[in-house]
Design a protein around this motif. Sequence first.
Motif, PDB file in Angstrom:
ATOM      1  N   ALA A   2       0.706  -0.815   0.442  1.00  0.00           N
ATOM      2  CA  ALA A   2      -0.053   0.122  -0.084  1.00  0.00           C
ATOM      3  C   ALA A   2       0.919   1.395  -0.093  1.00  0.00           C
ATOM      4  N   TYR A   3       0.293   1.677  -1.194  1.00  0.00           N
ATOM      5  CA  TYR A   3       1.264   3.256  -0.946  1.00  0.00           C
ATOM      6  C   TYR A   3       0.238   4.482   0.115  1.00  0.00           C
ATOM      7  N   VAL A   4       0.955   5.264   0.283  1.00  0.00           N
ATOM      8  CA  VAL A   4       0.631   6.166   1.884  1.00  0.00           C
ATOM      9  C   VAL A   4       0.367   7.935   0.849  1.00  0.00           C
ATOM     10  N   ARG A   5      -0.744   7.878   1.699  1.00  0.00           N
ATOM     11  CA  ARG A   5      -1.398   9.270   1.466  1.00  0.00           C
ATOM     12  C   ARG A   5      -1.427  10.524   2.562  1.00  0.00           C
ATOM     13  N   LYS A   6      -0.511  11.634   1.661  1.00  0.00           N
ATOM     14  CA  LYS A   6       0.502  12.371   3.315  1.00  0.00           C
ATOM     15  C   LYS A   6      -0.876  13.443   3.346  1.00  0.00           C
ATOM     16  N   ASP A   7      -0.617  14.300   4.802  1.00  0.00           N
ATOM     17  CA  ASP A   7      -1.406  15.652   5.161  1.00  0.00           C
ATOM     18  C   ASP A   7      -0.365  16.488   3.897  1.00  0.00           C
ATOM     19  N   VAL A   8      -1.140  17.346   3.361  1.00  0.00           N
ATOM     20  CA  VAL A   8      -0.520  17.985   2.510  1.00  0.00           C
ATOM     21  C   VAL A   8       0.936  19.064   2.991  1.00  0.00           C
ATOM     22  N   SER A   9       0.382  19.231   4.560  1.00  0.00           N
ATOM     23  CA  SER A   9       1.267  20.367   4.989  1.00  0.00           C
ATOM     24  C   SER A   9       3.238  20.206   5.038  1.00  0.00           C
ATOM     25  N   THR A  10       2.242  18.496   5.267  1.00  0.00           N
ATOM     26  CA  THR A  10       4.255  17.421   4.761  1.00  0.00           C
ATOM     27  C   THR A  10       5.071  17.447   3.871  1.00  0.00           C
ATOM     28  N   LEU A  11       4.195  17.723   2.921  1.00  0.00           N
ATOM     29  CA  LEU A  11       5.144  17.595   1.657  1.00  0.00           C
ATOM     30  C   LEU A  11       6.265  18.061   1.144  1.00  0.00           C
ATOM     31  N   THR A  12       7.593  17.318   0.907  1.00  0.00           N
ATOM     32  CA  THR A  12       8.773  18.460   0.617  1.00  0.00           C
ATOM     33  C   THR A  12       7.880  19.176  -0.503  1.00  0.00           C
ATOM     34  N   ALA A  13       9.096  20.476  -1.012  1.00  0.00           N
ATOM     35  CA  ALA A  13       8.441  20.990  -2.832  1.00  0.00           C
ATOM     36  C   ALA A  13       9.192  19.713  -3.362  1.00  0.00           C
ATOM     37  N   SER A  14       9.339  18.702  -3.497  1.00  0.00           N
ATOM     38  CA  SER A  14       9.739  17.976  -5.105  1.00  0.00           C
ATOM     39  C   SER A  14       7.775  17.415  -4.997  1.00  0.00           C
ATOM     40  N   GLU A  15       7.483  17.173  -3.746  1.00  0.00           N
ATOM     41  CA  GLU A  15       6.181  16.153  -3.810  1.00  0.00           C
ATOM     42  C   GLU A  15       5.509  17.177  -4.543  1.00  0.00           C
ATOM     43  N   ARG A  16       5.669  18.531  -4.118  1.00  0.00           N
ATOM     44  CA  ARG A  16       4.303  19.577  -3.841  1.00  0.00           C
ATOM     45  C   ARG A  16       4.351  19.545  -5.956  1.00  0.00           C
ATOM     46  N   ARG A  17       6.072  19.715  -6.457  1.00  0.00           N
ATOM     47  CA  ARG A  17       5.593  20.005  -8.117  1.00  0.00           C
ATOM     48  C   ARG A  17       5.283  18.243  -8.415  1.00  0.00           C
ATOM     49  N   VAL A  82       3.167   9.767  -7.187  1.00  0.00           N
ATOM     50  CA  VAL A  82       1.966  11.059  -6.914  1.00  0.00           C
ATOM     51  C   VAL A  82       0.744   9.927  -6.184  1.00  0.00           C
ATOM     52  N   THR A  83       1.014  10.415  -5.531  1.00  0.00           N
ATOM     53  CA  THR A  83      -0.908   9.855  -3.906  1.00  0.00           C
ATOM     54  C   THR A  83      -1.305  11.761  -4.243  1.00  0.00           C
ATOM     55  N   VAL A  84      -2.822  11.435  -3.505  1.00  0.00           N
ATOM     56  CA  VAL A  84      -3.160  12.794  -3.528  1.00  0.00           C
ATOM     57  C   VAL A  84      -3.615  13.031  -2.316  1.00  0.00           C
ATOM     58  N   PRO A  85      -2.213  13.965  -1.442  1.00  0.00           N
ATOM     59  CA  PRO A  85      -2.613  14.191   0.014  1.00  0.00           C
ATOM     60  C   PRO A  85      -4.120  14.936   0.706  1.00  0.00           C
ATOM     61  N   TYR A  86      -3.893  15.116   1.652  1.00  0.00           N
ATOM     62  CA  TYR A  86      -5.056  15.183   2.305  1.00  0.00           C
ATOM     63  C   TYR A  86      -5.360  16.923   2.723  1.00  0.00           C
ATOM     64  N   TRP A  87      -5.940  17.037   2.731  1.00  0.00           N
ATOM     65  CA  TRP A  87      -5.952  18.839   3.396  1.00  0.00           C
ATOM     66  C   TRP A  87      -6.837  19.054   5.297  1.00  0.00           C
ATOM     67  N   ASP A  88      -6.201  19.270   6.197  1.00  0.00           N
ATOM     68  CA  ASP A  88      -7.204  18.891   7.654  1.00  0.00           C
ATOM     69  C   ASP A  88      -7.391  20.338   7.433  1.00  0.00           C
ATOM     70  N   TRP A  89      -8.592  20.517   7.567  1.00  0.00           N
ATOM     71  CA  TRP A  89      -9.188  21.345   6.905  1.00  0.00           C
ATOM     72  C   TRP A  89      -9.551  21.653   9.275  1.00  0.00           C
ATOM     73  N   THR A  90      -9.318  21.567   9.690  1.00  0.00           N
ATOM     74  CA  THR A  90      -9.300  21.429  11.316  1.00  0.00           C
ATOM     75  C   THR A  90      -8.332  22.098  11.504  1.00  0.00           C
ATOM     76  N   ARG A  91      -7.135  22.316  10.842  1.00  0.00           N
ATOM     77  CA  ARG A  91      -6.182  22.332  11.232  1.00  0.00           C
ATOM     78  C   ARG A  91      -5.221  24.060  10.439  1.00  0.00           C
ATOM     79  N   ASP A  92      -5.593  23.723   9.571  1.00  0.00           N
ATOM     80  CA  ASP A  92      -4.838  24.537   8.520  1.00  0.00           C
ATOM     81  C   ASP A  92      -6.564  25.717   7.938  1.00  0.00           C
TER      82      ASP A  92
END
Length: 288
Positions: A2-17, A82-92
Amino acid sequence: MAYVRKDVSTLTASERRRFVNALLELKRRGEYEEFVRMHMDYYTPDGEDGLRTAHMAPSFLPWHRRFLLELERALRRVDSSVTVPYWDWTRDRTKTSVPWTNDLLGGNGRNSDRQVMTGPFAYSAGHWTIKENTTDANFLTRDLGRSAAPIELPTSGDVKRALDDPVYDVSPWDSTATKGFRNKLEGWGAGTGSASWRNHNRVHRWVGGAMLGSASVNDPVFWLHHAFVDLLWDRWQRAHRNHRYLPADPPGAADKQHRRVVARHERLPPWEETPDQLEDLSRIYRYG
């Protein structure tokens, strides 16, 4: 594995790009519009006749889980990392926090017409023209926080009230259900105005612009939002292991919801899978 979907706030610059570039490539190929059209086609409100699958129904969660996976598979055909990151709108929770940065989704719309002017999805950048829409706008719009009548994003307390309900869904299996995890998370409430928009629905309202209505997929934040909604379903499943998707059986012929909702072992259009088969996808992905 299984691959991992990460919190968008933890993505590296490369992962964002890589994530942004994969989305832009789907757009360039014309594939992205297929996802917009599909969501528009399956957005059937309570007041319309026929089967409801994507919204205002028990299958809201498995439908979007499968929809999200379809988009993710398309992205991974472009870039397998690439995986789809999640946005935790309770925190960000602010207009300038992740994901509203220039290297991710860009920022708010300008005051005059709510057009997004920054980031890779701005019309002026030349890569993100809106082609499938319920309005005539061909540029991405946002109104973060609703400038004319401000609202706040849902809180962790709002989410907890949904997660604490051990029952997945209840009759009448629509937007008027006052109990059950599904509608408490989807967020259809009684009354009018901001008090009636909860959790998932309130986030769509908070973002505004293109995120309002059936063509909300036009804003890439749709996927980050729904990844977090999917994560919350996963948390609910772990907290209430003895409770399953409902209804288990199709509503009978005398029921107003007869042939209007999908039961646990029925096919979930437009796919061949059932809600039962979509309850556990841990073999494919997990959340970080």
